[in-house]
Write a protein that holds these residues in place. Structure first.
Motif, mmCIF file in Angstrom:
data_model
loop_
_atom_site.group_PDB
_atom_site.id
_atom_site.type_symbol
_atom_site.label_atom_id
_atom_site.label_comp_id
_atom_site.label_asym_id
_atom_site.label_seq_id
_atom_site.Cartn_x
_atom_site.Cartn_y
_atom_site.Cartn_z
ATOM 1 N N ILE A 1 -12.785 -8.004 9.963
ATOM 2 C CA ILE A 1 -12.650 -9.455 10.075
ATOM 3 C C ILE A 1 -14.028 -10.091 10.232
ATOM 4 C CG2 ILE A 1 -11.684 -11.368 11.404
ATOM 5 C CD1 ILE A 1 -9.412 -9.565 12.222
ATOM 6 N N PHE A 2 -14.318 -11.092 9.399
ATOM 7 C CA PHE A 2 -15.575 -11.836 9.477
ATOM 8 C C PHE A 2 -15.254 -13.297 9.773
ATOM 9 C CE2 PHE A 2 -16.375 -8.198 6.765
ATOM 10 C CZ PHE A 2 -17.613 -7.741 7.210
ATOM 11 N N ASP A 3 -16.285 -14.039 10.114
ATOM 12 C CA ASP A 3 -16.109 -15.487 10.249
ATOM 13 C C ASP A 3 -16.053 -16.135 8.864
ATOM 14 O OD1 ASP A 3 -16.229 -15.536 13.116
ATOM 15 O OD2 ASP A 3 -18.394 -15.255 12.974
ATOM 16 N N VAL A 4 -16.984 -15.690 7.993
ATOM 17 C CA VAL A 4 -17.089 -16.273 6.651
ATOM 18 C C VAL A 4 -17.265 -15.161 5.622
ATOM 19 C CG1 VAL A 4 -18.396 -17.819 5.138
ATOM 20 C CG2 VAL A 4 -18.144 -18.389 7.564
ATOM 21 N N ILE A 5 -16.523 -15.231 4.539
ATOM 22 C CA ILE A 5 -16.734 -14.373 3.376
ATOM 23 C C ILE A 5 -17.220 -15.259 2.240
ATOM 24 C CG2 ILE A 5 -15.616 -12.983 1.590
ATOM 25 C CD1 ILE A 5 -13.736 -11.918 3.736
ATOM 26 N N LYS B 1 -20.729 -14.452 11.663
ATOM 27 C CA LYS B 1 -20.575 -13.169 10.978
ATOM 28 C C LYS B 1 -20.200 -13.409 9.513
ATOM 29 C CE LYS B 1 -18.259 -9.895 12.837
ATOM 30 N NZ LYS B 1 -17.121 -9.153 13.459
ATOM 31 N N CYS C 1 -19.980 -11.916 5.383
ATOM 32 C CA CYS C 1 -19.978 -10.846 4.382
ATOM 33 C C CYS C 1 -20.073 -11.486 3.001
ATOM 34 C CB CYS C 1 -18.718 -9.991 4.471
ATOM 35 S SG CYS C 1 -18.701 -8.595 3.291
ATOM 36 N N GLU D 1 -6.216 -17.867 8.929
ATOM 37 C CA GLU D 1 -6.994 -16.733 8.450
ATOM 38 C C GLU D 1 -6.754 -16.542 6.963
ATOM 39 O OE1 GLU D 1 -7.715 -12.718 10.707
ATOM 40 O OE2 GLU D 1 -5.919 -12.482 9.463
ATOM 41 N N SER E 1 -7.703 -13.917 3.396
ATOM 42 C CA SER E 1 -8.082 -12.563 3.020
ATOM 43 C C SER E 1 -8.434 -12.511 1.545
ATOM 44 C CB SER E 1 -6.944 -11.582 3.319
ATOM 45 O OG SER E 1 -5.801 -11.881 2.536
ATOM 46 N N LYS F 1 -10.894 -9.867 5.680
ATOM 47 C CA LYS F 1 -10.340 -11.096 6.237
ATOM 48 C C LYS F 1 -11.444 -11.943 6.865
ATOM 49 C CE LYS F 1 -5.821 -9.012 7.227
ATOM 50 N NZ LYS F 1 -5.045 -9.859 6.289
ATOM 51 N N ALA F 2 -11.227 -13.248 6.874
ATOM 52 C CA ALA F 2 -12.191 -14.169 7.475
ATOM 53 C C ALA F 2 -11.512 -15.484 7.799
ATOM 54 C CB ALA F 2 -13.369 -14.410 6.531
ATOM 55 N N SER F 3 -12.170 -16.266 8.644
ATOM 56 C CA SER F 3 -11.654 -17.599 8.951
ATOM 57 C C SER F 3 -11.857 -18.557 7.787
ATOM 58 C CB SER F 3 -12.347 -18.150 10.204
ATOM 59 O OG SER F 3 -12.071 -17.360 11.331
#
Length: 495
Positions: free
Chosen positions: A78-82, A103, A105, A195, A197, A207-209
């Protein structure tokens, strides 16, 4: 023209290309190998055959940099931003967001590969961003050939972005800030209440916010709620070794509207008069030059074959004998049209976010300038103890990138594009002859998309006052429909 180098900029300038043009690419479509091969075969069988028969000698390059890779064996990462895409837009945003403790990716099929397009920018734009050390060549002046008898010298420096330098700088910032990289292609994005994905072609799921799409024009993840009636800038360019060329080494040629090279080509001359193209030139030395034939904007898009034929005729007329093609570029830049639906659950930055200058094709410098604003909004939402997510997060990010005033100014630039679409060769010549006579504050600001709404209105009146009578007639007869469209769009944006 940023370009656009493939951009010509006005294009890349691209109008003014790579604007490009840029990134995962974030600004230009690459023509498929099959299409390119068919075009080449057609050219080889025609009398226009010349440098088009030469294969580029430059090979794809990969940066030698140790980056932190995402570990796909980690359960439920899980990241904050992808961020999808490692072009200039994606890396710039990844660097800025991660510097605020978020965080991040970044997912790209080839994160360390060099960008394929050349990008041209105004030097003062990159200086204001602290990126002047990422320019590998600058020209103190630019030149515009209005016609075969008249040219203008513009006292504004122009530069070519060092792709390797810029990518290394952005990647290094990402590494320092702990950005993770994943070498894969995103196939699907799914959004839940708080969330999101992404599913990748290697079977991994992250996954990320917040998901940010920086993958360019061809993205299928960004939604529109209006018909996308865009214009298109198309260009064919080569970085070439030549016997000689006629251009001054201390001036880049922003636009060459001359058409004397078509004197013995009646069909090409007639089509060029209706749907004109210009030459964009970056001379590096007496034997090395970047040349690009560019259609500023057209609808429907002009064919590549037509652009190539005109370029062959032009170089033949100028006496330019191409010995080696180092790189070639085939660029197609969608311009103008509506913004993406605001808000929506996937954020966008770069070519698919509406940032391409509707009247010029420039993108890179504007994206570099607006990325900090988007990074601030993301940090305010995801970096706070409140953790603003879901619908409120999407609303804040989209409206942070496109507040009402910026939407209205973009409609003015769209108006400029719609006007240019209606001009033939002589109309373009008259328009730019008057345009570059404006106070530099106005034409600088217009090409860099930094004028306020009030300044754009003043520019319009000033341009009309300084235009020739035939040019005024063009504006009076061809502007009403685009003007009504612009006013209607601005009214909707302010509701």
């Amino acid at each position: 023209m940023e370009t656009l180098l493939s951009a010509s900029p006005l294009p890349l300038v691209p109008f003014l290309r790579p604007n490009s043009s840029f990134g995962s690419p974030f600004f230009f479509h690459k023509i498929s190998k099959t299409h390119a091969r068919n075009d080449r075969q057609l050219c080889q069988s025609s009398k226009f055959s010349s440098f088009l028969d030469l294969e580029p000698i430059s090979k794809p390059e990969t940066l030698d940099l140790d980056v932190p890779w995402f570990d796909p064996t980690v359960r439920r990462p899980i990241f904050d931003v992808i961020i999808i895409g490692a072009g200039p837009a994606g890396l710039r945003l990844a660097e800025l967001v991660s510097s605020r403790g978020i965080k991040v990716c970044c997912i790209d099929p080839s994160p360390l590969s060099m960008w394929p397009n050349n990008y041209g920018v105004w030097v003062d734009e990159f200086e204001s961003l602290g990126l002047e050390d990422c320019l590998d060549k600058t020209w103190p002046m630019t030149r515009v050939y209005v016609n075969d008898h008249k040219s203008k010298y513009l006292d504004r420096a122009y530069g070519r972005v060092g792709r390797k330098e810029l990518k290394f700088r952005l990647l290094s910032g990402c590494v320092t800030n702990g950005v993770k990289f994943h070498k894969a292609k995103v196939w699907k994005v799914e959004n839940e209440e708080f969330e999101s994905s992404v599913a990748c072609d290697d079977g991994s799921e992250l996954k990320a916010s917040l998901i940010v799409d920086a993958s360019g024009f061809t993205s299928s993840f960004i939604e529109y709620d209006k018909p996308r009636n865009q214009g298109y800038q198309i260009a064919h360019g080569i970085l070439a070794e030549v016997d000689h060329h006629p251009f001054d080494l201390d001036k880049m040629v922003l636009m060459d509207w001359r058409d004397s090279h078509l004197g013995n080509e009646p069909y090409l001359r007639a089509s060029n008069s209706r749907f004109p193209t210009f030459l964009y030139v970056m001379p590096f030395d007496s034997n090395l030059v970047f040349l690009e034939e560019t259609s500023l904007v057209s609808r429907p898009v002009l064919s590549y074959m037509e652009v190539k034929k005109r370029m062959v005729a032009r170089l033949r007329h100028l006496g330019i004998q191409v010995r080696t093609v180092i790189e070639d570029e085939k660029c197609l830049i969608p311009m103008g049209g509506p913004l993406p639906q605001i808000p929506q659950s996937v954020m966008a930055i770069g070519g698919n976010s509406g940032m391409v200058h509707p009247a010029t094709g420039y993108t890179v410098a504007q994206t570099m300038a607006l990325a900090p604003m988007l990074a601030d909004v993301i940090s305010e939402c995801l970096g706070s103890t409140r953790m603003i997510r879901g619908t409120q997060l999407y609303h804040r990010t989209w409206n942070g990138l496109w507040p009402v005033e910026r939407r209205c100014t973009r409609e003015c630039y769209n108006f400029g594009m719609e006007t240019l679409l209606k001009l033939d060769l002589n109309g373009n010549r008259r328009f730019f002859d008057a345009f570059f006579e404006l106070d530099p504050h106005y034409w600088h600001g217009f090409l860099s998309a930094r004028l306020s709404l009030g300044e754009l209105i003043k520019l319009g009146f000033s341009l009309f006052n300084s235009a020739s009578n035939p040019s005024k007639w063009d504006l009076v007869t061809k502007c009403p429909a685009p003007l009504v469209k612009m006013m209607g769009s601005m009214a909707l944006d302010t509701i």
